[in-house]
Design a protein around this motif. Structure first.
Motif, short mmCIF file in Angstrom:
data_model
loop_
_atom_site.label_atom_id
_atom_site.label_comp_id
_atom_site.label_asym_id
_atom_site.label_seq_id
_atom_site.Cartn_x
_atom_site.Cartn_y
_atom_site.Cartn_z
N THR A 116 -28.86 -27.83 -47.51
CA THR A 116 -30.11 -27.87 -48.21
C THR A 116 -31.36 -28.22 -47.44
OG1 THR A 116 -29.59 -30.06 -48.92
CG2 THR A 116 -29.19 -28.26 -50.44
N THR A 121 -40.34 -25.93 -44.35
CA THR A 121 -39.40 -24.92 -44.09
C THR A 121 -39.55 -24.31 -42.67
OG1 THR A 121 -39.51 -24.58 -46.48
CG2 THR A 121 -38.27 -22.95 -45.14
N TYR B 202 -38.57 -25.74 -51.02
CA TYR B 202 -37.59 -25.90 -51.86
C TYR B 202 -37.47 -27.46 -52.20
CZ TYR B 202 -35.83 -21.86 -49.46
OH TYR B 202 -35.74 -20.64 -49.05
N LEU B 209 -31.86 -26.24 -57.90
CA LEU B 209 -32.64 -26.09 -56.68
C LEU B 209 -33.89 -25.16 -56.74
CD1 LEU B 209 -32.63 -26.42 -53.49
CD2 LEU B 209 -31.47 -24.04 -53.44
N ALA B 211 -37.13 -22.93 -55.89
CA ALA B 211 -37.82 -22.38 -54.63
C ALA B 211 -39.17 -21.94 -55.07
CB ALA B 211 -36.84 -21.14 -54.04
#
Lengths: 178, 326
Positions: A116, A121, B202, B209, B211
């Motif tokens: 995860t 990102t 995220y 989860l 996104a």
């Protein structure tokens, strides 16, 4: 590779608990410095993201690891006191080692929820791609660092790999994927 | 044997592709000129020259994707990419923009030109225009055609066709899609980034989860379920009280079993998607598909690829090739 990812055996996890963090950080720093020095293309691929702080969270270890590529530094931290970071990547230690050595695909580990990601990102993607291109080999780096003990250490690491299922060397031949 | 065209986002992935049996590898420069302009990926001009030398020494080709649409006033970046591809010894360039195709035909006539899927040329008229006006020798067909439609197109054109057989599945009119641009302000078609990582976030929220892309929540994946890519075309949305995947489910293409039909339809080359993927993905997928094209050439049944674990959604579809539309 299609088998489930191995978890760090419980005895090893328990053995890791009392390890003092300062010497552990010194050791991790030495390995990281060596890898960054011997793979300059990794720094180039990271670009500005080299200045980010990546929190590596191996879920089956008692500590967190903070990677700061610009300083070629990695330090260990207690879980109760996570350091400031720009991105966090969490998963079993085996996932990190398999990805680093080209045995597992990072996106596939994300699809399967073995890994995860939180935070920046883009920085995580840059790090993943830079490490993948560098074709790192932890066993070889450790052997080189250990000087005259290189040969017995290589044997020890091969045995550890077999016993734990952790990927400690770079995948070089297609047969490695069978 | 059908040509196997394989992805490489880094020199290490290119070496993995060649060693796993790729006939050709496609890759791009580390800038806006290619449609996989992601952080940490792609090739410098020096990397490209070394990659071509490596591939040629092992009998493989290198195709350079310069497949975004140049911004007005910034054309020199795209023109330099063409010159660098030719200087590196590339076997072909994969282009989408009409202006860039004209420039390539004029200034680099000896450099073989392929038409990118980004050009969305999906009928004989369009393909024949690209062939006659710009000397295009191969067209990468959009992922929205059935095998029968591909066969019909091939009967009316004189250039080679290349089709995707594995990997991420774009279901839009490629090169024209504005979904990601709408959410992020960055264009897949001009900046080379669909769902740019800089705009993806995220978060673990309860057992889900979440996104988000550009602030829009596009998936909530329950614990234990496979996580998809953060692309709007495969997002899960609620509308009129119904929740579902409006455009396409988050699944990946695997057309292995259709390879014999694609060969009969006149297809010359099979393409694997995934320049954003690791060398582990490249090695495993290329090896599986090399076995499949060899089986097709020998008239043997298609092998099972066993690659589901590597794919988005962890399950595969034959896409539009054998599609039943909702």
């Amino acid at each position: 590779m299609t088998a489930p990812l191995p978890r760090l055996p419980r005895p090893l996890r328990l053995a890791a608990l009392p390890l003092p963090l300062p010497p552990l950080s010194l050791f991790l720093g030495a390995v990281t410095r060596r890898m960054v020095k011997s793979h300059p293309e990794m720094t180039r691929r990271l670009g500005d993201y080299g200045g980010h702080r990546f929190l590596i969270d191996p879920l089956d270890l008692p500590w967190l690891l903070l990677l700061h590529p610009a300083d070629a530094a990695m330090t260990a931290h207690r879980r109760a006191r996570p350091p400031a970071h720009d991105a966090r990547i969490a998963g079993p230690l085996s996932a990190f080692l398999a990805m680093m050595h080209g045995a597992e695909d990072g996106d596939a580990l994300f699809f399967s929820r073995d890994l995860t990601v939180e935070g920046d990102t883009a920085a995580v993607l840059a790090l993943r791609n830079a490490i993948d291109d560098a074709e790192l080999d932890l066993a070889e780096e450790l052997a080189t660092l250990s000087g005259p003990l290189a040969t017995p250490l290589r044997g020890l690491l091969t045995g550890a790999e077999r016993a734990t299922g952790l990927t400690l060397h770079r995948m070089t031949r297609l047969d490695d994927f069978a | 044997m059908m040509e196997l065209v394989c992805p490489a986002g880094t020199p290490a992935a290119l070496r993995a592709a060649v060693e796993a049996g790729a006939h050709a590898v496609y890759c791009g420069f580390a800038d806006e000129t290619n449609a996989r302009n992601f952080p940490g990926l792609n090739f410098t001009p020096e990397d490209m020259a070394e990659a071509v030398t490596f591939a040629h020494a092992r009998g493989a080709k290198v195709l350079v994707a310069i497949n975004t649409f140049p911004r007005a006033g910034a054309e020199p970046l795209w023109h330099r990419a063409l010159a660098n591809a030719e200087a590196a010894g590339a076997d072909a360039v994969i282009l989408a923009d009409i202006g860039l195709l004209a420039h390539a035909a004029d200034r680099h006539p000896a450099l073989r030109r392929h038409l990118s899927v980004q050009a969305a040329a999906a009928n004989p008229d369009a393909i024949n225009l690209y062939a006659s006006a710009f000397g295009v020798r191969r067209v990468v067909l959009p992922r929205v055609l059935t095998v029968q439609e591909i066969a019909a197109i091939n009967r009316e054109i004189d250039v080679e066709t290349e089709v995707f057989v594995f990997g991420g599945l774009c279901v839009m009119a490629e090169g024209r899609c504005s979904l990601s641009s709408y959410a992020t302000g960055k264009s897949p078609n001009m900046n080379g980034v669909c769902s740019p990582a800089s705009h993806v976030a995220y978060a673990e929220e309860g057992r889900d989860l979440a996104a988000r892309l550009g602030g829009f929540t596009i998936h909530r994946t329950p614990k234990g379920a496979p996580a998809p890519y953060p692309t709007l075309c495969k997002g899960c949305f609620t509308s009129d009280g119904q929740t579902g995947h409006i455009f396409e489910d988050p699944v990946s293409l695997d057309a292995t079993q259709l390879i014999p039909e694609l060969a009969k339809a006149g297809v010359s080359a099979l393409k694997i998607e995934g320049r954003q993927r690791s060398r582990a993905y490249v090695a495993q997928v290329v090896r599986a598909f090399r076995a499949a094209v060899e089986a097709q050439a020998a008239g043997r049944p298609m092998p099972e690829t066993m690659l589901a674990r590597l794919t988005e959604g962890q399950k595969a579809t034959t896409g539009a090739y054998a599609k039943t539309w909702r």
